[in-house]
Motif scaffolding. Structure first.
Motif, short mmCIF file in Angstrom:
data_model
loop_
_atom_site.label_atom_id
_atom_site.label_comp_id
_atom_site.label_asym_id
_atom_site.label_seq_id
_atom_site.Cartn_x
_atom_site.Cartn_y
_atom_site.Cartn_z
N VAL A 30 -12.23 7.32 -3.67
CA VAL A 30 -11.47 8.50 -4.09
C VAL A 30 -10.21 8.62 -3.24
CG1 VAL A 30 -13.42 9.75 -5.05
CG2 VAL A 30 -12.89 10.00 -2.64
N SER A 36 -9.31 8.50 -9.98
CA SER A 36 -10.55 8.41 -9.20
C SER A 36 -11.35 9.71 -9.30
CB SER A 36 -10.25 8.07 -7.74
OG SER A 36 -9.48 9.07 -7.10
N ALA A 37 -10.65 10.84 -9.45
CA ALA A 37 -11.36 12.11 -9.60
C ALA A 37 -12.15 12.15 -10.90
CB ALA A 37 -10.37 13.27 -9.54
N SER A 40 -15.14 9.47 -10.75
CA SER A 40 -16.24 9.91 -9.90
C SER A 40 -17.01 11.07 -10.53
CB SER A 40 -15.73 10.30 -8.51
OG SER A 40 -14.69 11.25 -8.58
N LEU A 52 -19.07 8.65 -2.93
CA LEU A 52 -17.62 8.75 -2.95
C LEU A 52 -17.09 8.34 -1.59
CD1 LEU A 52 -17.17 12.21 -4.73
CD2 LEU A 52 -17.76 10.00 -5.70
N GLU A 54 -13.85 7.96 0.82
CA GLU A 54 -12.45 8.21 1.13
C GLU A 54 -12.07 7.20 2.19
OE1 GLU A 54 -9.42 11.04 3.48
OE2 GLU A 54 -11.55 11.53 3.49
N ALA A 67 -8.45 14.48 -1.51
CA ALA A 67 -9.64 13.64 -1.62
C ALA A 67 -10.85 14.35 -1.04
CB ALA A 67 -9.41 12.31 -0.90
N HIS A 70 -11.97 17.22 -3.22
CA HIS A 70 -12.70 16.72 -4.40
C HIS A 70 -14.13 16.33 -4.04
CE1 HIS A 70 -13.60 14.70 -8.15
NE2 HIS A 70 -13.85 13.57 -7.49
N THR A 139 -11.19 2.48 -11.25
CA THR A 139 -10.50 3.72 -11.63
C THR A 139 -9.20 3.46 -12.40
OG1 THR A 139 -9.33 3.81 -9.50
CG2 THR A 139 -11.47 4.92 -9.62
#
Length: 265
Positions: A30, A36-37, A40, A52, A54, A67, A70, A139
């Protein structure tokens, strides 16, 4: 687009693919961006374990904040979601120092380093995917993956599955709204986050996603010369990028050896 039907279709596809592959679930990198949001969130809706990651590399504060926001939002909404922060900046800095060359002699240095960021993230995703039995979930959207090749070969292009690769960027935004992706991500300017100066996707490609979607719809039907002004300019940009990206989507060239050469003389 039948937004909810598309959401349900992708969710079922993900769940069925994981079952066939005997995978436990999904791992998604993410970035604080829309793609990516959405991916996921779709993975989370399967009910299967969804990790997820980061993975900041010299990342801008606003990207890190989005990120993390989220991850917090999705973790609060889905019990099957977990998040992890893996700061790759020290590893990348060490790599960059190790391979350092004179930029005047090697003008492609900064582009190579930008792609190295993406490839380091791919390595990290596969590490956590393998130790947890998770599928690395791509993604990329349709314009990026099949239109202009706006991805890194063996970087963010190195994935197990691509759930939104048949959707245009504008359609991804429709899904984001229906999936209740946090507003800061829906409003953020698209960027790949691979450059220290935080250049946007549009700045890199020279055209916006809606413009590129239009060009994708007319490419091969009419030449750029059939248009004037901005339309001609955009179609020329799309044509150049599309032709240059073929090595990313075509199979790796294999030198086929004539059978007679394989027989001992």
């Amino acid at each position: 687009m039948q937004t909810q039907a598309v959401i349900d279709h992708i969710t079922h596809w993900l769940k069925n693919y994981a079952a066939t592959a005997r995978a436990n679930g999904f791992v998604v990198g993410v970035s604080g961006g829309i793609d990516s949001a959405v991916v996921s969130t779709l993975a989370a809706k399967t009910g299967l374990p969804t990790l997820l990651l980061e993975m900041p590399i010299r990342q801008k504060a606003d990207q890190i904040d989005r990120a993390q926001a989220h991850i917090d939002d999705l973790s609060s909404r889905f019990a099957n979601v977990s998040g992890r922060r893996v700061d790759l900046t020290p590893a990348f800095d060490r790599f960059a120092d190790t391979v350092d060359v004179d930029e005047a002699e090697y003008p492609a240095k900064q582009l190579a380093l930008a792609n190295a960021r993406s490839r380091l993230r791919m390595l990290t995703l596969y590490y956590y995917g393998q130790i947890n039995g998770l599928l690395v979930t791509g993604t990329g959207n349709k314009v990026e993956d099949f239109g202009v090749g706006f991805f890194t070969k063996y970087g963010d292009g190195g994935v197990d599955i691509s759930p939104i690769a048949d959707l245009l960027k504008t359609q991804v935004y429709e899904l984001a709204k229906a999936l209740n992706v946090i507003e800061s991500i829906q409003q953020a300017t698209p960027t790949d986050g691979l450059w220290d100066n935080d250049r946007s996707d549009e700045q890199q490609m020279g055209a916006s996603y809606p413009e590129l979607e239009w060009a994708m719809s007319v490419y091969g039907k009419q030449p750029p010369e059939a248009f004037e002004g901005r339309e001609r300019e955009v179609l020329e940009i799309y044509t150049r990028l599309h032709r240059a990206m073929q090595h990313k989507i075509n199979p790796i060239p294999v030198c086929e050896i004539p059978p007679e050469l394989l027989i001992k003389s």
